[in-house]
Design a protein around this motif. Structure first.
Motif, mmCIF file in Angstrom:
data_model
loop_
_atom_site.group_PDB
_atom_site.id
_atom_site.type_symbol
_atom_site.label_atom_id
_atom_site.label_comp_id
_atom_site.label_asym_id
_atom_site.label_seq_id
_atom_site.Cartn_x
_atom_site.Cartn_y
_atom_site.Cartn_z
ATOM 1 N N ARG A 57 0.817 -1.208 0.000
ATOM 2 C CA ARG A 57 0.000 0.000 0.000
ATOM 3 C C ARG A 57 0.856 1.266 0.000
ATOM 4 N NH1 ARG A 57 -3.442 -3.391 3.031
ATOM 5 N NH2 ARG A 57 -2.420 -2.850 4.991
ATOM 6 N N VAL A 58 1.984 1.237 0.722
ATOM 7 C CA VAL A 58 2.895 2.383 0.712
ATOM 8 C C VAL A 58 3.508 2.554 -0.674
ATOM 9 C CG1 VAL A 58 4.986 3.367 1.716
ATOM 10 C CG2 VAL A 58 3.387 2.118 3.173
ATOM 11 N N LYS A 61 1.219 4.234 -3.058
ATOM 12 C CA LYS A 61 0.973 5.642 -2.727
ATOM 13 C C LYS A 61 2.071 6.557 -3.257
ATOM 14 C CE LYS A 61 -0.085 8.572 1.284
ATOM 15 N NZ LYS A 61 -0.288 8.598 2.762
ATOM 16 N N HIS A 62 3.289 6.021 -3.411
ATOM 17 C CA HIS A 62 4.439 6.859 -3.765
ATOM 18 C C HIS A 62 5.116 6.328 -5.035
ATOM 19 C CE1 HIS A 62 4.225 9.094 0.003
ATOM 20 N NE2 HIS A 62 4.050 7.941 0.622
ATOM 21 N N ASN A 152 4.191 6.137 7.030
ATOM 22 C CA ASN A 152 3.128 5.565 6.200
ATOM 23 C C ASN A 152 2.992 4.063 6.431
ATOM 24 O OD1 ASN A 152 3.230 7.572 3.114
ATOM 25 N ND2 ASN A 152 2.757 8.125 5.211
ATOM 26 N N SER A 156 -0.184 2.029 7.712
ATOM 27 C CA SER A 156 -0.698 0.952 6.872
ATOM 28 C C SER A 156 -0.804 -0.352 7.659
ATOM 29 C CB SER A 156 0.214 0.766 5.652
ATOM 30 O OG SER A 156 -0.286 -0.211 4.777
ATOM 31 N N SER A 181 -0.182 4.612 -12.421
ATOM 32 C CA SER A 181 0.428 4.631 -11.090
ATOM 33 C C SER A 181 1.587 5.614 -10.964
ATOM 34 C CB SER A 181 0.909 3.232 -10.716
ATOM 35 O OG SER A 181 1.941 2.807 -11.595
ATOM 36 N N GLU A 312 4.547 15.765 1.633
ATOM 37 C CA GLU A 312 4.219 14.351 1.463
ATOM 38 C C GLU A 312 5.006 13.700 0.326
ATOM 39 O OE1 GLU A 312 0.040 14.213 0.796
ATOM 40 O OE2 GLU A 312 -0.488 14.909 2.810
#
Length: 534
Positions: A57-58, A61-62, A152, A156, A181, A312
């Motif tokens: 999931r991390v 996100k990045h 994060n 998570s 993505s 972020e």
């Protein structure tokens, strides 16, 4: 192969360092306390699955965690989109402690398919905690990015539920990436803010750094001639210093009362610790660096990147401030130390310092703070990135750099505090510990350590510090084995540790060897030694 964007200036410099084997890894390690249900050894496989889902999931996100890199051996490297990521190549579990320097010195490879980061997880037996060691390529991430990764990841892990497993395509460690993505890959700083350079400053930079042949490169007193650049062999040495949290508050109070910061004090203490160990001819003066976070200068949601929020964003957003300790300051340090016994190579005895030396330390520390305030006031004007934009080929430039004198003797990077508690409903009021032993329903981070790998062409000694909020301060001191005499480096660490762990703050703002009172006008420093190999 879809190109996302070209590498920025700092990213290009970093990948050139990697390809020329002048730098390898950086570590931010954190100890995570397990929630009670996952402590049982029979649930180890479930723990591994929960952890992998949380990392996935991390990663989603990045974008910087899931883009590949091509053209790494050219002057036009690019980030590319990947269709999938094999988390089996990025996450390793161990049951025995892993030597950090071994992780730091491992080379990054397979840039096109394997982004520059790796997580090593250590759990010994049925321990109620795991050590999570993030090793990263500075091309992809900086220290603040690593902190974002851990915070994060903590969140998570806390938010994981079995019904969330189907929200992403993760099977047999293969994470399938959504089509868009990488569209929001964090931009390089020069795309979203200007880095103006005064014309005279640029001319001086070009004349000295670009156009001057290496054989004619000027020798100046502040260069680190005591630690000449040696590209090989490449091996990092690291030592650790721990400052207990109750003592840290005293140090911070002392810094404030002397109009400086902990970073300023550390620079002054390293200067005092290093200067007497060096021959005057090799070090009539010294210079050092402070790593600074550029995010404070970057706009939030700029028109060109409306989704970007710098606080972020994961990327390399580092700049540097330079500090000079001239001949006059070093002469004062050496004169003040003439009758004092600091630790030297092969020595391990207590030492005392005169009031004049203590005054000099605080004066020097206050000047470092002024340097940093000046850098902040300057903003992005005459920043290193503005100058670096004039360098067309970093590989060629670094090929010259390895033949020149080393510019600075040490660098300090202060990561600050990591919040060790997850957010949201049920957030505990404090970390698990002796005063809060039963609060084991959540994940938490209780310890951290930030370790810089050696950089063959940058500062000879790297001092990195970080703490978990409410916890101890941990400093790591690292250097390249081939470039720095280990006896000198260990003496610097020993002296630095004695200053940091043995100072006491008096209400009147003086520093003394006792808990309180007027003192005797001499600073006593005990010989506690907590340094260990990293």
């Amino acid at each position: 192969m879809a190109v996302v964007r070209s590498l920025g200036c700092v990213e290009s410099y970093q990948i050139a360092l990697q390809r020329l084997d002048l730098m390898r890894g950086i570590i931010l390690a954190c100890r995570y306390t397990l929630p009670a249900p996952l402590v049982l050894r029979c649930r180890q496989s479930e723990l591994i699955s929960v952890f992998e889902r949380a990392v996935a999931r991390v990663v989603l996100k990045h974008p910087t965690l899931h883009v590949g890199l091509v053209g790494e051996d050219t002057d036009k490297p690019c980030w590319i989109r990947l269709d999938q990521l094999d988390l089996g190549k990025h996450i390793e579990w161990h049951t025995e402690p892993v030597r950090q320097t071994q992780l730091l010195d491992a080379r990054f490879t397979d840039y096109q398919t394997t982004p520059g980061w790796k997580v090593t997880v250590v759990r010994s037996g049925s321990a109620g905690s795991i050590e999570v060691i993030l090793v990263f390529n500075h091309t992809n991430l900086d220290g603040r990015s690593a902190m974002i990764f851990h915070t994060n990841l903590l969140q998570s892990l806390q938010d994981d539920r079995p019904d969330l497993a189907g929200e992403m395509l993760l099977q047999d460690h293969i994470l399938t990436l959504p089509p868009e993505s990488s569209a929001m890959l964090a931009p390089p700083p020069e795309l979203i803010v200007q880095f103006p350079v005064h014309p005279n400053a640029m001319r001086q930079f070009l004349n000295r750094e670009v156009h001057t042949p290496t054989a004619q490169y000027p020798r100046v007193p502040t260069q680190a001639h005591w630690a000449p650049i040696r590209a090989t062999p490449f091996q990092t040495q690291s030592r650790r210093i721990t400052v207990p949290r109750h003592h840290l508050s005293r140090l911070i109070h002392a810094c404030r009362s002397h109009q400086t910061t902990l970073t300023g004090l550390l620079h002054a203490l390293i200067a005092v610790s290093l200067a007497p160990l060096l021959d005057f001819r090799d070090a009539p003066a010294l210079s050092s660096l402070t790593a600074m976070d550029l995010r404070r200068f970057l706009p939030s949601r700029p028109a060109s990147h409306p989704w970007f929020r710098p606080e972020e964003g994961m990327s390399n957003y580092v700049t540097l401030a330079t500090h000079t300790f001239d001949e006059h300051i070093l002469a004062q340090i050496r004169e003040s130390l003439a009758g004092d016994q600091l630790v030297g190579p092969g020595k391990d005895s207590p030492f005392k310092a005169s009031p004049s030396l203590v005054d000099l330390i605080w004066t020097t520390a206050a000047q470092v703070r002024k340097d940093l305030e000046g850098k902040l006031a300057q903003g992005t004007t005459n920043d290193m990135i503005g100058f670096s934009l004039a360098v067309q080929d970093w590989r060629a430039h670094l090929g010259e750099e390895v033949q020149r004198p080393r510019r600075t003797s040490w660098v300090i990077t202060n990561l600050g505090e990591i919040d060790g508690l997850p957010h949201g409903k049920g957030r505990p009021s404090a970390l698990p510990g002796p005063s809060n032993p039963l609060d084991r329903s959540t994940w938490s981070i209780t310890d951290t350590e930030f370790v810089m790998g050696a950089n063959a062409v940058s500062s000879a000694i790297c001092v990195a510090l970080a703490a978990v909020r409410g916890g101890d301060l941990v400093l790591s001191c690292s250097w390249q084995d081939a470039a720095v005499d280990v006896a000198v480096a260990e003496a610097v660490v020993a002296n630095l540790e004695r200053w940091l762990t043995c100072l006491r703050v008096i209400d009147a703002g003086r520093v003394d060897g006792s808990e309180g009172g007027e003192g005797e006008g001499v600073v006593g420093l005990c010989g506690a030694n907590n340094s260990t190999s990293g």
